[in-house]
Design a protein around this motif. Structure first.
Motif, PDB file in Angstrom:
ATOM      1  N   ILE A   1       9.432  -4.828  10.840  1.00 22.29           N
ATOM      2  CA  ILE A   1       8.275  -4.735  10.121  1.00 22.29           C
ATOM      3  C   ILE A   1       7.930  -6.119   9.297  1.00 22.29           C
TER       4      ILE A   1
ATOM      5  N   PHE B   1       5.739  -6.762   5.915  1.00 21.62           N
ATOM      6  CA  PHE B   1       5.123  -6.131   5.036  1.00 21.62           C
ATOM      7  C   PHE B   1       4.461  -7.063   4.027  1.00 21.62           C
TER       8      PHE B   1
ATOM      9  N   TYR C   1       5.340   0.480  -1.356  1.00 20.69           N
ATOM     10  CA  TYR C   1       6.348  -0.175  -0.607  1.00 20.69           C
ATOM     11  C   TYR C   1       7.479   0.977  -0.512  1.00 20.69           C
TER      12      TYR C   1
ATOM     13  N   PHE D   1       6.877   3.761   1.621  1.00 25.32           N
ATOM     14  CA  PHE D   1       6.983   3.474   3.097  1.00 25.32           C
ATOM     15  C   PHE D   1       8.462   3.315   3.792  1.00 25.32           C
TER      16      PHE D   1
ATOM     17  N   THR E   1      12.555  -4.193   7.262  1.00 25.35           N
ATOM     18  CA  THR E   1      11.260  -4.595   6.717  1.00 25.35           C
ATOM     19  C   THR E   1      11.464  -5.707   5.849  1.00 25.35           C
TER      20      THR E   1
ATOM     21  N   TYR F   1       5.770  -4.385  13.673  1.00 31.63           N
ATOM     22  CA  TYR F   1       4.410  -3.949  13.023  1.00 31.63           C
ATOM     23  C   TYR F   1       4.309  -5.049  11.913  1.00 31.63           C
TER      24      TYR F   1
ATOM     25  N   VAL G   1       2.164  -4.809   8.421  1.00 27.24           N
ATOM     26  CA  VAL G   1       1.662  -3.951   7.449  1.00 27.24           C
ATOM     27  C   VAL G   1       0.919  -4.732   6.383  1.00 27.24           C
TER      28      VAL G   1
ATOM     29  N   VAL H   1      -1.161  -2.630  10.913  1.00 26.72           N
ATOM     30  CA  VAL H   1      -1.386  -1.695   9.903  1.00 26.72           C
ATOM     31  C   VAL H   1      -1.998  -2.310   8.871  1.00 26.72           C
TER      32      VAL H   1
ATOM     33  N   MET I   1      -3.676  -1.603   5.247  1.00 27.14           N
ATOM     34  CA  MET I   1      -3.548  -0.441   4.008  1.00 27.14           C
ATOM     35  C   MET I   1      -4.618  -0.970   2.924  1.00 27.14           C
TER      36      MET I   1
ATOM     37  N   ALA J   1       1.421   5.592   6.436  1.00 25.20           N
ATOM     38  CA  ALA J   1       1.750   4.491   7.122  1.00 25.20           C
ATOM     39  C   ALA J   1       2.932   4.472   7.847  1.00 25.20           C
ATOM     40  N   SER J   2       4.333   5.157   7.377  1.00 23.12           N
ATOM     41  CA  SER J   2       5.488   5.154   8.037  1.00 23.12           C
ATOM     42  C   SER J   2       5.270   6.337   9.110  1.00 23.12           C
TER      43      SER J   2
END
Length: 346
Positions: free
Chosen positions: A89, A91, A104, A107, A117, A142, A144, A176, A178, A322-323
């Protein structure tokens, strides 16, 4: 190693990007191991009839992401195999703040151990954001993203045309979004958002009984903050005051010699303004929560400890939602809870 790599001459994907993707894919499926030596730039270039510049660009991207390393006189080696059997991921947050880190951390705690991540901060900077997307495209499962940008004169904007173009490079099943959803992005993806204008309006309505005891509301909205805030906050505040016939004023900071009067109710956004205001209320011997009220925007554990009333989104819930959607492979749009939390400062 060459037997695992594939370069498609007919693909519209740039050759350097195909090299990066191929190396990452072969790490993921176990063909390439940590400390394994990979071909030199010249060998790679000759094997696939590519220019040296193309291969060098790909290797530099892999080095920047710490997937390979170069050892003088020896060559290039694989240094990162975290990609294997994990959800990877990227982020991206616009600033480092207490409440962004609460999202964060929530998540990370919910996504679990079978993930990796990488956190990056782009400081509301359009160029830095685009560079992070382009450099890491196709490298993660992903992406984010909390999209907040600023103009040259430090005004908040939700997006730029270039940022939208960069985000649209990401496959929708990997995207994703947010916090801020005021973007023109089409397709099915994960979205957990705040409705900045209606959130503050509805939260203030929740506290109307207490708010109505005060004669005037003052919103401290920083006009030229390094990390600017959505103007929709300002619109929602004005809408509330006008509809409920409440006298109001908008100022851009708490001045060191601000005029305080009994019956004032302040809403602060930045932490420095909150601290300055509370200190002046105490120095001038007003009774906080009685003679002068204070509401702070965005909750933190310290505000809870100090008994400061807040209007705030639920940062923990945003990260958890989100997770869970990633883990359950769900798509959809979810509005995050936003609350009026009554404590002792009004």
């Amino acid at each position: 190693m060459f037997k695992y790599l594939k370069i498609d001459e007919n693909s519209r994907i740039p050759k350097y990007r195909q090299i990066v993707d191929s190396v990452i894919n072969n790490i993921s499926n176990g063909n390439l191991k940590i400390d394994e030596k990979i071909p030199s730039i010249n060998s790679f270039s000759e094997e696939f009839l590519l220019s040296r510049d193309t291969v060098e660009k790909a290797y530099q991207i892999l080095k920047d992401r710490k997937i390979i390393t170069s050892i003088r006189g020896k060559g290039y080696y694989i240094t990162r195999t975290k990609l294997i059997a994990k959800v990877n991921i990227l982020f991206l947050i616009n600033k480092l703040s207490a409440y962004k880190m609460r999202i964060y951390n929530s998540f990370i705690n919910t996504i679990g151990g079978n993930s990796h991540t990488d956190l990056h901060i782009y400081h509301c900077d359009n160029s830095l954001f685009i560079n992070l997307i382009e450099k890491n495209i196709n490298a993660y499962d992903y992406y984010v993203i909390m999209p907040h940008f600023k103009t040259d004169d430090l005004k908040h904007i939700s997006y730029t045309d270039e940022a939208i173009k960069a985000i649209n490079m990401i496959p929708k099943n990997k995207l994703v979004l947010m916090d801020n959803n005021n973007l023109d992005i089409k397709g099915d993806f994960i979205e957990i958002y705040q409705d900045f204008e209606n959130d503050i309006y509805n939260a203030l309505k929740e506290g109307l009984t207490k708010i109505s005891r005060y004669g005037k509301m003052i919103l401290v909205y920083p006009e030229n903050a390094v990390y600017p805030y959505p103007r929709r906050i300002l619109h929602g505040f004005r809408k509330f005051c006008v509809e409920h016939k409440i006298d109001f004023e908008v100022i851009d900071e708490i001045y060191d010699d601000i005029i305080l009067k009994k019956g004032d109710l302040f809403i602060t956004i930045e932490e420095t303004d909150l601290v300055n205001l509370v200190n002046q209320i105490r120095d001038k011997e007003f009774i906080l929560g009685v003679e002068i009220g204070v509401i702070s925007y965005n909750d933190t554990p310290l505000k809870d400890l100090l008994g400061i009333t807040v209007i705030s989104t639920d940062f923990k819930a945003m990260g958890e939602t989100a997770s869970r959607m990633i883990l359950n492979k769900e798509n959809g749009k979810i509005k995050n809870p936003f609350n009026f939390i009554d404590r002792n400062s009004i």
